[in-house]
Design a protein around this motif. Structure first.
Motif, PDB file in Angstrom:
ATOM      1  N   HIS A 127      -7.490   9.171  -1.133  1.00  0.00           N
ATOM      2  CA  HIS A 127      -6.029   9.116  -1.160  1.00  0.00           C
ATOM      3  C   HIS A 127      -5.616   7.702  -0.766  1.00  0.00           C
ATOM      4  O   HIS A 127      -5.329   7.422   0.399  1.00  0.00           O
ATOM      5  CB  HIS A 127      -5.447  10.138  -0.182  1.00  0.00           C
ATOM      6  CG  HIS A 127      -3.951  10.233  -0.227  1.00  0.00           C
ATOM      7  ND1 HIS A 127      -3.271  11.321   0.257  1.00  0.00           N
ATOM      8  CD2 HIS A 127      -3.006   9.377  -0.678  1.00  0.00           C
ATOM      9  CE1 HIS A 127      -1.966  11.129   0.101  1.00  0.00           C
ATOM     10  NE2 HIS A 127      -1.786   9.948  -0.459  1.00  0.00           N
ATOM     11  N   ARG A 137      -3.292   4.979  -0.037  1.00  0.00           N
ATOM     12  CA  ARG A 137      -1.858   4.866   0.249  1.00  0.00           C
ATOM     13  C   ARG A 137      -1.370   3.444  -0.014  1.00  0.00           C
ATOM     14  O   ARG A 137      -2.164   2.495  -0.031  1.00  0.00           O
ATOM     15  CB  ARG A 137      -1.572   5.296   1.679  1.00  0.00           C
ATOM     16  CG  ARG A 137      -1.874   6.775   1.914  1.00  0.00           C
ATOM     17  CD  ARG A 137      -1.624   7.188   3.353  1.00  0.00           C
ATOM     18  NE  ARG A 137      -1.960   8.595   3.541  1.00  0.00           N
ATOM     19  CZ  ARG A 137      -1.125   9.614   3.332  1.00  0.00           C
ATOM     20  NH1 ARG A 137       0.118   9.357   2.925  1.00  0.00           N
ATOM     21  NH2 ARG A 137      -1.504  10.854   3.519  1.00  0.00           N
ATOM     22  N   GLY A 170      -2.408  11.180  -4.459  1.00  0.00           N
ATOM     23  CA  GLY A 170      -1.392  10.196  -4.144  1.00  0.00           C
ATOM     24  C   GLY A 170      -0.027  10.567  -4.665  1.00  0.00           C
ATOM     25  O   GLY A 170       0.133  11.494  -5.472  1.00  0.00           O
ATOM     26  N   ASP A 185       4.233  12.543  -0.551  1.00  0.00           N
ATOM     27  CA  ASP A 185       4.231  11.765   0.688  1.00  0.00           C
ATOM     28  C   ASP A 185       5.144  10.548   0.604  1.00  0.00           C
ATOM     29  O   ASP A 185       5.134   9.813  -0.394  1.00  0.00           O
ATOM     30  CB  ASP A 185       2.816  11.259   1.006  1.00  0.00           C
ATOM     31  CG  ASP A 185       1.886  12.378   1.426  1.00  0.00           C
ATOM     32  OD1 ASP A 185       2.317  13.542   1.396  1.00  0.00           O
ATOM     33  OD2 ASP A 185       0.738  12.090   1.785  1.00  0.00           O
ATOM     34  N   PRO A 236       5.862   6.665   1.792  1.00  0.00           N
ATOM     35  CA  PRO A 236       4.883   5.585   1.990  1.00  0.00           C
ATOM     36  C   PRO A 236       4.361   5.459   3.411  1.00  0.00           C
ATOM     37  O   PRO A 236       3.197   5.117   3.627  1.00  0.00           O
ATOM     38  CB  PRO A 236       5.665   4.333   1.571  1.00  0.00           C
ATOM     39  CG  PRO A 236       6.697   4.833   0.619  1.00  0.00           C
ATOM     40  CD  PRO A 236       7.092   6.184   1.131  1.00  0.00           C
ATOM     41  N   SER A 259      -0.472  14.054   4.686  1.00  0.00           N
ATOM     42  CA  SER A 259       0.269  15.026   3.879  1.00  0.00           C
ATOM     43  C   SER A 259       0.601  16.242   4.748  1.00  0.00           C
ATOM     44  O   SER A 259      -0.293  16.831   5.355  1.00  0.00           O
ATOM     45  CB  SER A 259      -0.579  15.453   2.678  1.00  0.00           C
ATOM     46  OG  SER A 259      -0.940  14.339   1.894  1.00  0.00           O
TER      47      SER A 259
END
Length: 252
Positions: free
Chosen positions: A43, A45, A76, A99, A101, A106
């Motif tokens: 994931h 970010r 993502g 989500d 930023p 999550s």
């Protein structure tokens, strides 16, 4: 048997704290796959605080070259950079999460009805890339029809409220019932079902015994905590045993 995907974010987070090349995210991913994990989850970010786009590419290459029968699950929020990375890497599965930023992790699913038009457009963009598309979802059975109408292949049920019930058997039973009803509703709508967040070995076993409809669990934090004690190979073996424990229930 429910498949196990190992989330690599914790390894990358530890590495990034010091700026050294260890722990080796690719090396640990290899150990997890050698031990029998069905795939790896990442994931990346926007702030690159754990897995980066470079990690995604390196893990894609690891799977393609050494474990072609395993899967990369790319999670993502569907902003432009993430979607471009998906188009480049072509993961076996994309899991879309709502989500912000700066969100630590999550912690809620999509509002499918409110965000249907946005999600439908994103899913339509992703489908030609060839992978499955999953949508992160709260355990709300009434939302599964809306998720299916968006065009997703699967939902990933958010198991955080269940994971938070450690030491609270009454609460855990309540959350398991919610997950069971939501999973059945998803199946009735033609959706596959994934699950993830704060799943320990005993929690995974109890979940899959109660909800054998789950196709895949994605586990990171608790798995890496156990790996500090047991090592990666033994920890993956423990989780795989938990995933296999529901086989009789599924067959029945």
């Amino acid at each position: 048997m429910t498949q196990l995907s190992v989330n690599m974010n914790v390894a990358a987070l530890l590495r990034n704290r010091r700026g050294h090349p260890w722990p080796d995210v690719v090396g640990l991913g290899r150990l997890a796959l050698e031990a029998g994990a069905a795939g790896l989850t990442v994931h990346p970010r926007p702030d690159a605080r754990h897995t980066t786009a470079g990690d995604v590419r390196a893990l894609r290459d690891l799977i393609a070259s050494e474990f072609p029968d395993r899967e990369l699950n790319l999670e993502g929020y569907p902003e432009a950079r993430f979607l471009a990375l998906v188009a480049e890497v072509r993961p076996a599965q994309v899991t879309l999460v709502p989500d912000a930023p700066d969100q630590a992790t999550s912690d809620h699913g999509w509002a499918f009805r409110d965000q249907a038009d946005f999600l439908r457009e994103v899913v339509a963009e992703l489908k030609p890339l060839g992978g499955r598309v999953a949508l992160f979802a709260d355990a709300e059975p009434g939302e599964m029809g809306a998720a299916a109408a968006i065009g997703a292949d699967r939902v990933e049920l958010y198991t955080g409220p269940y994971g938070a019930c450690h030491g609270d058997p009454v609460g855990a039973t309540r959350e398991l019932q919610r997950l069971e009803v939501a999973a059945k509703a998803a199946r009735d709508c033609g959706l596959g079902v994934n699950a993830g967040h704060d799943l320990t070995v005993p929690g995974t076993r109890a979940l899959l015994t109660r909800v054998p409809q789950i196709d895949e669990v994605s586990i990171g934090h608790a798995l890496f905590c156990d790996a500090l004690r047991f090592g990666m190979a033994e920890t993956v073996a423990r989780y795989l045993a938990a995933c296999a424990s529901e086989g009789a229930a599924r067959a029945g």
